[in-house]
Design a protein around this motif. Structure first.
Motif, PDB file in Angstrom:
ATOM      1  N   SER A  90       0.851  -1.217   0.331  1.00  3.56           N
ATOM      2  CA  SER A  90      -0.026  -0.024  -0.206  1.00  3.56           C
ATOM      3  C   SER A  90       0.710   1.276   0.155  1.00  3.56           C
ATOM      4  O   SER A  90       0.395   2.582  -0.183  1.00  3.56           O
ATOM      5  CB  SER A  90      -0.929   0.009   1.238  1.00  3.56           C
ATOM      6  N   HIS A  91       2.169   1.241   0.189  1.00  4.21           N
ATOM      7  CA  HIS A  91       3.155   2.117   0.086  1.00  4.21           C
ATOM      8  C   HIS A  91       4.451   1.884  -0.200  1.00  4.21           C
ATOM      9  O   HIS A  91       5.005   1.410   0.384  1.00  4.21           O
ATOM     10  CB  HIS A  91       2.754   2.836   1.212  1.00  4.21           C
ATOM     11  N   MET A  92       4.668   2.273  -1.662  1.00  4.91           N
ATOM     12  CA  MET A  92       6.115   1.956  -2.038  1.00  4.91           C
ATOM     13  C   MET A  92       6.532   2.791  -3.143  1.00  4.91           C
ATOM     14  O   MET A  92       5.590   3.617  -3.777  1.00  4.91           O
ATOM     15  CB  MET A  92       6.103   0.379  -2.564  1.00  4.91           C
ATOM     16  N   HIS A  93       7.971   3.097  -3.048  1.00  6.30           N
ATOM     17  CA  HIS A  93       8.462   3.932  -4.158  1.00  6.30           C
ATOM     18  C   HIS A  93       8.869   2.958  -5.298  1.00  6.30           C
ATOM     19  O   HIS A  93       9.908   2.455  -5.651  1.00  6.30           O
ATOM     20  CB  HIS A  93       9.565   4.694  -3.705  1.00  6.30           C
ATOM     21  N   PHE A  94       7.691   2.696  -6.056  1.00  6.96           N
ATOM     22  CA  PHE A  94       7.851   1.496  -7.246  1.00  6.96           C
ATOM     23  C   PHE A  94       8.812   1.765  -8.218  1.00  6.96           C
ATOM     24  O   PHE A  94       9.490   0.799  -8.451  1.00  6.96           O
ATOM     25  CB  PHE A  94       6.408   1.225  -7.571  1.00  6.96           C
ATOM     26  N   VAL A 305      -3.531  11.748  -5.026  1.00 10.65           N
ATOM     27  CA  VAL A 305      -2.224  12.767  -5.092  1.00 10.65           C
ATOM     28  C   VAL A 305      -1.445  12.523  -3.835  1.00 10.65           C
ATOM     29  O   VAL A 305      -1.938  12.488  -2.685  1.00 10.65           O
ATOM     30  CB  VAL A 305      -2.937  14.297  -5.064  1.00 10.65           C
ATOM     31  N   LYS A 306      -0.107  12.651  -3.883  1.00 10.47           N
ATOM     32  CA  LYS A 306       0.638  12.537  -2.965  1.00 10.47           C
ATOM     33  C   LYS A 306       1.024  13.883  -2.410  1.00 10.47           C
ATOM     34  O   LYS A 306       1.525  14.823  -3.285  1.00 10.47           O
ATOM     35  CB  LYS A 306       1.860  11.698  -3.154  1.00 10.47           C
ATOM     36  N   MET A 307       1.149  14.115  -1.008  1.00 15.14           N
ATOM     37  CA  MET A 307       1.576  15.205  -0.285  1.00 15.14           C
ATOM     38  C   MET A 307       2.215  15.015   0.831  1.00 15.14           C
ATOM     39  O   MET A 307       2.340  13.762   1.350  1.00 15.14           O
ATOM     40  CB  MET A 307       0.237  16.254   0.104  1.00 15.14           C
ATOM     41  N   SER A 457       5.500  -1.212   2.889  1.00 13.59           N
ATOM     42  CA  SER A 457       6.931  -1.172   3.347  1.00 13.59           C
ATOM     43  C   SER A 457       7.366   0.231   3.220  1.00 13.59           C
ATOM     44  O   SER A 457       8.404   0.414   3.807  1.00 13.59           O
ATOM     45  CB  SER A 457       7.550  -2.025   2.593  1.00 13.59           C
ATOM     46  N   ASP A 458       6.615   1.001   2.515  1.00 16.05           N
ATOM     47  CA  ASP A 458       7.548   2.311   1.943  1.00 16.05           C
ATOM     48  C   ASP A 458       9.092   1.911   1.507  1.00 16.05           C
ATOM     49  O   ASP A 458      10.043   2.650   1.553  1.00 16.05           O
ATOM     50  CB  ASP A 458       7.755   3.264   3.327  1.00 16.05           C
ATOM     51  N   TYR A 459       9.064   0.734   0.720  1.00 15.76           N
ATOM     52  CA  TYR A 459      10.347   0.373  -0.021  1.00 15.76           C
ATOM     53  C   TYR A 459      10.777   1.672  -0.684  1.00 15.76           C
ATOM     54  O   TYR A 459       9.944   2.450  -1.433  1.00 15.76           O
ATOM     55  CB  TYR A 459      10.097  -0.786  -1.005  1.00 15.76           C
TER      56      TYR A 459
HETATM   57 ZN    ZN Z   1       7.187   6.743   1.176  1.00 19.55          ZN
END
Ligand code: ZN
Length: 562
Positions: A90-94, A305-307, A457-459
Motif C-alpha cells: 500500500s505504500h512503495m516507491h515502485f 495525489v501524494k502530499m 513497506s515504504d520501499y
Molecule cells: Zn514513502
C-alpha cells in the motif's frame, strides 16, 4: 463395477447441482485440495476454486469446483497448500525498485558504523579524485557512536561523501561535501530543515529534511536512464513484486505526467505485469483534470495525489506538538503544505472535486493532527462523505491519543508500515519518550475503533517482502525475535487483521472492495499460493513464508520451481 457406477451417479448429481448456477460456464483454471483463506466472512475457508478469464467463478468444495472443468481447463492440485488473496503493497516507491535492480547503486543499508566506513572507503578507492560518493540507507540508530562528519573525513578527505538516511529525510555528509556546498557554522537553517551542530558549534554533518538539499544540489547529475532502460526497470520491478505475492502496488512517489506516459507504454508493450495504483503530484492532477481509472483491464489507475506535511522521526524532521526528548526545543518542522490548514484543506477539497483522493505523508503527532484537520475540513468543503472521499494518512506514525478516534470506522484511512515499527523501535523512546511512544505505530488502537489500515513497506525505506510486514504486524518483533514479547505488544494485530491490511484494507482505499481483496465469486482472480499455512504456523516463522505461485487476473505469473 457397481461401485464405479455409483461414483458416476454421484458425479452426475454433483454436476446437475452446480450446472444451473453456472449455465455452461466452464473454467480456464481450477484449483483443488487447498486450504484457501478467502477473507470473505461468509465463507472464510474453502478447498477449491474455479476461474474463468480474470474472474473467480466459484469458491467452495473440490467436487463442485471440478464440475466447472472441461477438457480445456487446467486443474491444479494444491496438495494441501495454502492460498490467500493476492497481496497489495500500500505504500512503495515502485519506480525505485526496478531502477535499483537495474543499476545496483551504492548502499549502506543497516550496516554498522565500521561496515559503513569499509564500504565507503572501498568506493573512495575506486573513485576519481574529487568525484562525489553518494550512498543510500545509512541508519545511525544502530551505530554505537553519534553520526559526525569525522567518521567520514578520515576515510575520504578529498572526495565529497553524501549518505542518505534510510528514511530519506536526513543526510550525513563529510567536511569536503559541506565545503563544496559552502555550508559552515554561520549558515542559517533553511525553512523546514536543520543543519545539526556539534558541541563546538560547527555543522556535525547531519542535515535534517530540507537542509539536505543544500548539499545534494551540488551532486553532479547522473546520466538519465534511456526510455528502454526505464521500461526494463518497470519490468524488473513488477517481476520482483510477483515473486513475493504482491499483485497490486500503490506507488507513493507523487509522479508526473511523463511518468504516466511511460507506465502506459509499459502496459501496452507488455513490460508491466502488476496492478499499479498511482499517486501523483498535485500539479500533475490539475493538468490531468480527472482520474484515470481501471485502464488495461483494471491494471492501472491514477486517482490519488501524494502530499507531504512533515519529515521523519528518525531524522527529527517529524512535526511534534511538544519538543523531542533527545533534542530540547526541537519540534521538527511542518512543510509548506502544513503551514496553513485552510489552504491545505482547500487544496484537498479542490482535488476531491476533480475526483482525486489525497494521501499525505504525516509522521509526527502535530503533522498528523494538521492533516486530520485539513482532511475533515476538506470533506466538508467538497461536501463528500468519508466513503466518497477515502482520504489516506500515509504512515500515521505518532498519533496523539485524542486523534486516534478520527480514524474510527474508516472515516479517514491509515496507511501504515509494520516493519517501520520494528526498525524504528531502536530509537523511538529516546526521541519522544515512553508516553508518546504508546501512540506510535498504534495499529491496535486504530483497529479497536473499527479503523481501516492499509499496510505496506515504504520501499526504499524498508524491504518490501510482505511476509516481513505480516510478521512484524502480528509480533511487534524483528526477525531475530527481539524484543521478547514484542515492542509495545499491546498494539499487535491478529493474523486476520494483518492479512486484511494487505488485502481488503487497500482494496477499500482503491474504491475496489466490490471486486478486489477477497477470494469470492465475481472478484478478480488475484491469488497467491504459499509454502506454509499463515494462520497455523508459529508466529516467528511468518517472515520465512515463501511464495509458490502468484496468479494475477486468472493467469499464473510467477512459479517457484524449487
Ligand atoms: Zn514513502
Amino acid at each position: 463395477m457397481k461401485y464405479n457406477f455409483s461414483i458416476t451417479l454421484m458425479a452426475l448429481a454433483a454436476l446437475l447441482f452446480v450446472l444451473p448456477s453456472c449455465s455452461g460456464d466452464k473454467a480456464d483454471l481450477v484449483f483443488v485440495n487447498g486450504t484457501i483463506y478467502t477473507m470473505d466472512d461468509d465463507q472464510p475457508v474453502a478447498e477449491a476454486l474455479a476461474i474463468r478469464g480474470n474472474t473467480i467463478l466459484y469458491v467452495g468444495e473440490n467436487d463442485n469446483a471440478q464440475a466447472y472443468a472441461s477438457g480445456r481447463t487446467m486443474v491444479i492440485d494444491l496438495q494441501g497448500k495454502t492460498m490467500i488473496p493476492g497481496l497489495t503493497e500500500s505504500h512503495m516507491h515502485f519506480d525505485n525498485l526496478g531502477r535499483n535492480i537495474l543499476t545496483a547503486p551504492l548502499d549502506v543499508y543497516w550496516l554498522s558504523v565500521d561496515e559503513m566506513r569499509d564500504r565507503i572507503a572501498g568506493a573512495v578507492a575506486r573513485a576519481e579524485p574529487g568525484e562525489w560518493i553518494v550512498a543510500r540507507g545509512y541508519n545511525d540508530a544502530i551505530w554505537d557512536v553519534p553520526a559526525h562528519r569525522s567518521l567520514l573525513d578520515d576515510i575520504s578527505p578529498e572526495n565529497p561523501v553524501v549518505l542518505r538516511r534510510y528514511c530519506g529525510h536526513a543526510h550525513f555528509v563529510n567536511s569536503r561535501a559541506l565545503a563544496e556546498a559552502g555550508v559552515d557554522r554561520h549558515t542559517p537553517n533553511p525553512d523546514a530543515g536543520n543543519i545539526v551542530k556539534d558541541p563546538a558549534g560547527d555543522p556535525s554533518g547531519v542535515l535534517v529534511s530540507a537542509a539536505g538539499a543544500m548539499v545534494t544540489g551540488y551532486i553532479p547529475s547522473q546520466p538519465a536512464l534511456s526510455e528502454q532502460e526505464e521500461l526494463e526497470a518497470l519490468r524488473l520491478g513488477s517481476q520482483a513484486l510477483l515473486t513475493h505475492g504482491i499483485t497490486t502496488v500503490h506507488c507513493a512517489t507523487g509522479i508526473g505526467l511523463r511518468d504516466i506516459e511511460l507506465r502506459k507504454k509499459a502496459y501496452e508493450e507488455g513490460y508491466l505485469n502488476v496492478r499499479v495504483m498511482d499517486a501523483i503530484a498535485a500539479e500533475a492532477a490539475r493538468e490531468l483534470g480527472k482520474p484515470m481509472i481501471g485502464l488495461y483491464d483494471n491494471r492501472y489507475t491514477v486517482r490519488w495525489v501524494k502530499m507531504f506535511v512533515d519529515g521523519s522521526l528518525g531524522g527529527r524532521g517529524a512535526a511534534m506538538l511538544n519538543p523531542y526528548d533527545d533534542m530540547p526545543g526541537e519540534h521538527g518542522a511542518l512543510r509548506a503544505l502544513g503551514q496553513s490548514e485552510d489552504a491545505y484543506a482547500q487544496l484537498v477539497a479542490d482535488l476531491l472535486q476533480l475526483g482525486f483522493s489525497t494521501r499525505t505523508h504525516s509522521i509526527g503527532d502535530k503533522g498528523n493532527r494538521v492533516t486530520l484537520n485539513a482532511f475533515e475540513k476538506a470533506m466538508d468543503m467538497a461536501e463528500k462523505s468519508p466513503g466518497e472521499a477515502r482520504l489516506v494518512v500515509e504512515h500515521a506514525q505518532v498519533l496523539h491519543p485524542e486523534d486516534i478516534a478520527r480514524f474510527a470506522n474508516g472515516r479517514i484511512i491509515a496507511s501504515m508500515q509494520p516493519v517501520h515499527a520494528t526498525e524504528d523501535m531502536l530509537f523511538v523512546e529516546e526521541r519522544i519518550g515512553y508516553e508518546r511512544a504508546k501512540g506510535a505505530y498504534a495499529w491496535r488502537s486504530i483497529l479497536d475503533q473499527q479503523g481501516i489500515i492499509a499496510a505496506g513497506s515504504d520501499y526504499g525505506v524498508s524491504p518490501f517482502n510482505p511476509f516481513f510486514g505480516l510478521h512484524a504486524a502480528v509480533t511487534r518483533q524483528d526477525r531475530e525475535n527481539n524484543p521478547r514479547g514484542g515492542w509495545f505488544a499491546e498494539q499487535v494485530m491478529s493474523r486476520e487483521e494483518a492479512l486484511k491490511a494487505y488485502t481488503t484494507g487497500p482494496a477499500y482505499v482503491e474504491f475496489a472492495e466490490d471486486y478486489k481483496g477477497k477470494i469470492k465469486k465475481g472478484m478478480l482472480a488475484d491469488l497467491v499460493v504459499i509454502d506454509r499455512d499463515f494462520f497455523s504456523i508459529p508466529a516467528h516463522e511468518i517472515h520465512e513464508i515463501e511464495v509458490v505461485k502468484t496468479i494475477l487476473g486468472g493467469k499464473i505469473v510467477y512459479e517457484n520451481h524449487q
